[in-house]
Design a protein around this motif. Structure first.
Motif, short mmCIF file in Angstrom:
data_model
loop_
_atom_site.label_atom_id
_atom_site.label_comp_id
_atom_site.label_asym_id
_atom_site.label_seq_id
_atom_site.Cartn_x
_atom_site.Cartn_y
_atom_site.Cartn_z
N GLU A 1 6.48 2.81 -2.35
CA GLU A 1 5.26 2.17 -1.88
C GLU A 1 4.07 2.41 -2.81
O GLU A 1 3.06 1.70 -2.72
N ASN B 1 2.32 -0.44 -4.44
CA ASN B 1 1.69 -1.45 -3.59
C ASN B 1 0.21 -1.18 -3.35
O ASN B 1 -0.49 -2.05 -2.84
N ASN C 1 2.66 1.18 12.62
CA ASN C 1 2.56 1.28 11.17
C ASN C 1 2.05 2.67 10.77
O ASN C 1 1.49 3.40 11.59
N LEU D 1 6.79 0.55 10.28
CA LEU D 1 6.18 -0.34 9.31
C LEU D 1 5.32 0.49 8.37
O LEU D 1 4.80 1.54 8.76
N ASN E 1 4.26 -4.04 6.58
CA ASN E 1 5.55 -4.52 6.10
C ASN E 1 6.66 -3.63 6.65
O ASN E 1 6.47 -2.42 6.83
N SER E 2 7.83 -4.20 6.86
CA SER E 2 8.96 -3.43 7.36
C SER E 2 9.38 -2.39 6.35
O SER E 2 9.39 -2.64 5.14
#
Length: 906
Positions: free
Chosen positions: A517, A520, A583, A596, A601-602
């Protein structure tokens, strides 16, 4: 579109000429675009409004936007562990300036400067005079500038946004915390000048009357003419295949008048709820003829035909009980650093929420922008809204208290018409003077009866509470944070306290961070803490296992959430629950508790379809006493159905079956078809299955379908092993590392060491992942599940996946975690406990190694305590026994005797 901050002199030229790039309707001027700009860390400019003020701002910025987008502020070199790192930190006054030509035809009108979302204090200057300032956090800032602007002339408008804390409020509230959305500086959403005629509608509130199929419109009308006026009000209501109009005369001598008008809507009007979110638009037109001209003001709002009430245990929508399946929204928006103000972003988030079978969102210590309400109205999501209040904020401080008094009224005025806004709470876990909290709550109830009100989450109740979000009632602890190795339980005995109770911040089981991640985080915050965690893992020689840790801990968290949510649904006296959260939460220590990621996002841990099997308006439930059984037992279960769907289940077919791991049906049955009610939890029939046909260890799956829904549960069945771990002349079983064990190893033989957990130095072993996050909460377990090396032959006769599941319960609850940082880097335990991500040491419960000439297997599990009642532990020991007595047991990585002694108590 983001633009690089400009420092050249062209900005000066732009600032000294009239802006002509705005979009303009007759009575609105869009002010988005380029503005002259200046930071002011020392706050000099505001205190120096003399000749020095006359210089124009030298830099430029584009609004709407925030300073972070233009790399303004202190460039942080740090890597915060307890939150994301804001790349460019700026807290202080920032100045924005533009020269604007005010349209000549605005003469005689009232003129306002409107900021949709800003943070925190906005002060407006015309020329060198400060003419208006507003410090709302939760609602738009609407500055009236009428007496300082001159239509037909150019005006230099300067405004200051000061994102410093204006009051001594809690530094964690999510409205302006660096731990969630950042403490940004700027303006978001609409930025515009608005002109209205001097007789205009200041406020329009709609109060639905469901029983009588009517609405009451409450209006505040301002008359700035200083004369008596005779006006005409036209109401037009529009909806899908619906339109109605009504005209009403209106007269006043006052500068402000309040009117109420009942409007009958007729039999075709449709109600609003989560399943049928019918929205209507009320258009209001105020026409006031004066002399030879006519003043006209138009204002519109949307509303839904819904009423909110409460019974002793449940919240009611239009008289029907609802059950809230919700998550907490903590203002986690790392892509932007602030809560979005556009419809598309909120529609995405709320559609994901509903994809996961949920119908509710709590805004923890903050109030979202209008777009969130609009999309919740559209999609049928129930919202609970809070002020930026937390912790000590109720302690006496009159300035702070007055801010909250104003903020409360502003929220109810700005967002009161939204049908999705069903609950209001002052704030999170408040402490201090609860007379003040009662004052706020009682005032809110007097102001607005369209929703329910509560004083505080999870702390002292007040007299005016209409619902309560908590983990504790007067009858006991009713929060549900973790699952159990059986499903025949609920929290009903802790409830029934006279008002609806919503479970506070349920779940909260950690998942190991997913280092993929990191890439991102391309916005104003970066996951530099993930970089530190990754480096620690690399330092401890386990970086190659990062994804395995993420997957294994995530699988356990998904399993826990299923059990937690099903227990919430079985608790029929509960009004609902709020997960913390669906999340990940990026602050207060960084809590990766979601299925999440922070971007909604999953994580790939569970599909929405699978999640909806246990979290949806209608869910099949099963009560049973054991997940791990012997094959001479009978599996018994009692079926239930949770149904808060839109209708009763007429002549519902009810089927059950039990399948093995290959999908073969071992037994199935049907229950009598019946009509099942709604808005409750309904008992069905029981069934059983004798397990004596199961001769080998097996994982079975129990399936239950009720009408259109289905659900399933895994159970594990084992034969009995009454005398496991029998020593031979080649294999020694022992719970002490004594001379006999050392001699076996010196002679090249095999030893299985199962020390009593009390004799092992190390950490407490439990089934569950760590709660919330280990940086903030330093309580056991400081671990995040286990990675099971299921491909190793030690598990050949013990059914397991790469992660722990419920068959591991009695093993892990009767074990000890060995700290293995001094073991060889290449030695990996076959039961590998995942350490907290801010420590990342190697941990294990079971491992094997070469010692001297012999082979040693260590299992830090109690093999004696109630062993006859622990079928999974017995089977694990049987699998180990078969393994160590075979040629497959031949460990290659060597350790010294001293290493074994190092983790044992003498």
């Amino acid at each position: 579109m983001k633009q690089t901050l400009k420092y050249w002199m062209v900005a000066l030229l732009l600032a000294t000429t009239a802006w002509s790039g705005y979009a303009q309707t007759k009575n609105e001027m869009d002010l988005s675009g380029e503005w002259a700009f200046q930071t002011d860390v020392m706050d000099f400019r505001r205190g120096s409004l003399d000749v020095r003020y006359c210089h124009r701002l030298q830099e430029s910025i584009v609004l709407p936007g925030i300073t972070d987008d233009y790399k303004i502020g202190y460039k942080s070199p740090y890597r915060h562990l307890d939150r994301l790192t804001r790349v460019y930190e700026y807290m202080g006054p920032a100045w924005y300036q533009r020269e604007i030509e005010i349209p000549a035809d605005w003469k005689g009108k009232r003129i306002f400067l409107y900021f949709e979302r800003t943070h925190w204090l906005s002060s407006v200057y015309v020329g060198k005079d400060e003419v208006s300032k507003i410090d709302y956090i939760s609602v738009p800032h609407n500055h009236e500038l009428t007496q300082w602007l001159h239509p037909g002339k150019k005006e230099l408008i300067t405004f200051c946004i000061d994102n410093r804390y204006q009051y001594d409020t809690h530094k964690w509230d999510h409205a302006h915390s660096e731990f969630t959305q950042i403490n940004w500086n700027g303006v978001l959403g609409e930025i515009k000048l608005v002109a209205v005629d001097p007789v205009y509608m200041d406020d329009v509130q709609v109060y639905p009357d469901v029983k009588n199929k009517s609405i009451k419109v409450k209006m505040a009308i301002r008359n700035c003419t200083k004369n008596a006026v005779k006006s005409n009000l036209t109401f037009r209501i529009k909806g899908e295949k619906y339109e109605l109009q009504k005209e009403v005369p209106f007269n006043t001598n006052d500068s402000i008048a309040y009117i109420e008008e009942e409007i009958a809507l007729g039999k075709d009007i449709r109600l609003w709820n989560e399943f049928e979110p019918n929205i209507y638009t009320l258009e209001c037109k105020l026409t006031t003829p004066i002399a030879k001209q006519s003043y006209i003001h138009e204002k519109s709002t949307t509303f839904g035909m819904r009423e909110v009430g409460e019974s002793e245990d449940h919240i009611l929508i239009n008289g029907q009980p609802i059950h809230l399946r919700g998550t907490v929204e903590n203002a986690v928006f790392p892509k932007t650093g602030y809560a979005p103000v556009d419809d598309a972003s909120w529609e995405r988030v709320l559609r994901i929420l509903k994809e996961y079978g949920m119908n509710h969102m709590r805004f923890h210590s903050w109030c979202p922008p209008a777009a969130a309400f609009r999309m919740a109205d559209k999609l049928g999501v129930y919202l609970e809204v809070e002020m930026p209040m937390w912790g000590k904020d109720a302690q006496p401080d009159e300035k702070r208290w007055n801010f909250f008094r104003r903020e409360l009224r502003a929220i109810l005025k700005e967002y009161g018409n939204h049908p999705s806004f069903i609950l209001y709470c002052n704030g999170n876990e408040i402490t201090g003077d609860f007379n003040f909290i009662e004052e706020l709550t009682a005032t809110a109830r007097q102001l607005d009866n369209r929703r329910l009100f509560s004083g505080s989450t999870a702390r002292t109740r007040v007299k005016s509470d209409q619902f309560y979000i908590t983990h504790q009632t007067t009858k006991g602890h009713m929060a549900i944070y973790e699952g159990r190795p059986y499903t025949n339980w609920d929290k009903n005995k802790e409830l029934g306290v006279g008002l609806p109770i919503i479970s506070h911040e349920s779940g909260q089981r950690c998942v190991y961070p997913n280092f993929e991640e990191i890439k991102n985080f391309t916005g104003p915050v970066q996951a530099r803490n993930f970089e530190v965690f990754r480096e620690l893992l690399d330092k401890n020689h386990m970086l190659d296992q990062a994804n395995d840790f993420f997957r294994a801990s995530g699988a356990l968290t998904a399993i826990e959430y299923k059990d937690v949510i099903e227990a919430q649904l079985r608790t029929y006296l509960k009004a609902g629950f709020q997960l913390l959260s669906l999340n990940d939460f990026t602050g207060q220590g960084y809590a990766p508790v979601g299925i999440l990621d922070p971007f909604w996002n999953s994580k790939g841990l569970i599909t929405p379809e699978k999640w909806r099997e246990f979290c949806a308006p209608t869910v099949a439930l099963l009560r049973f006493d054991k997940r791990a059984l012997y094959n001479d037992e009978v599996f018994e279960a009692k079926a239930e159905v949770y149904n808060y769907g839109p209708s009763v289940l007429k002549n519902a077919k009810i089927n059950w079956s039990i399948t093995n791991s290959e999908g073969k049906t071992l037994k199935s049955g049907k229950m009598k078809s019946r009509t099942i009610g709604k808005d409750g939890v309904f008992p069905l029939d029981s069934f059983s299955y004798a397990l004596n046909s199961i001769t080998e260890p097996q994982k079975l799956t129990v399936h239950l379908s009720v009408a259109h829904v289905q659900n399933s549960w895994d159970i594990w069945v084992y034969p009995r092993h009454d005398n496991p771990m029998q020593s031979t002349d080649k294999v020694l079983y022992t719970n002490v590392f004594d001379e006999k064990a050392k001699q076996y190893l010196a002679d090249g033989k095999k030893v299985v060491l199962c020390p009593k957990p009390s004799k092992v130095k190390g950490r407490k072993s439990v089934f569950h992942n760590h709660f919330w996050n280990p940086i903030m909460f330093k309580w056991a377990p400081m671990t995040i599940g286990c990675l099971i090396h299921d491909d190793q032959p030690v598990f050949e006769h013990f059914i397991t996946s790469y992660h722990t599941d419920w068959q591991w319960w009695d093993i892990l609850e009767n074990a000890k975690v060995i700290e293995m940082k001094d073991a060889p880097a290449e030695l990996r335990p076959f039961i590998q406990v995942i350490d907290r991500y801010d420590n990342n040491e190697k941990l294990g419960i079971g491992f094997e190694a070469k010692v001297n000439k012999g082979s040693l297997l260590v299992l830090a599990v109690d093999t004696q305590k109630n062993i006859k009642e622990r079928p999974a532990t017995q089977q694990l020991l049987e699998s180990i026994d078969i393994y160590v007595k075979s040629d497959k047991f031949n460990p290659q990585i060597a350790v010294e005797e001293s290493y074994i002694e190092s983790f044992l108590n003498k």
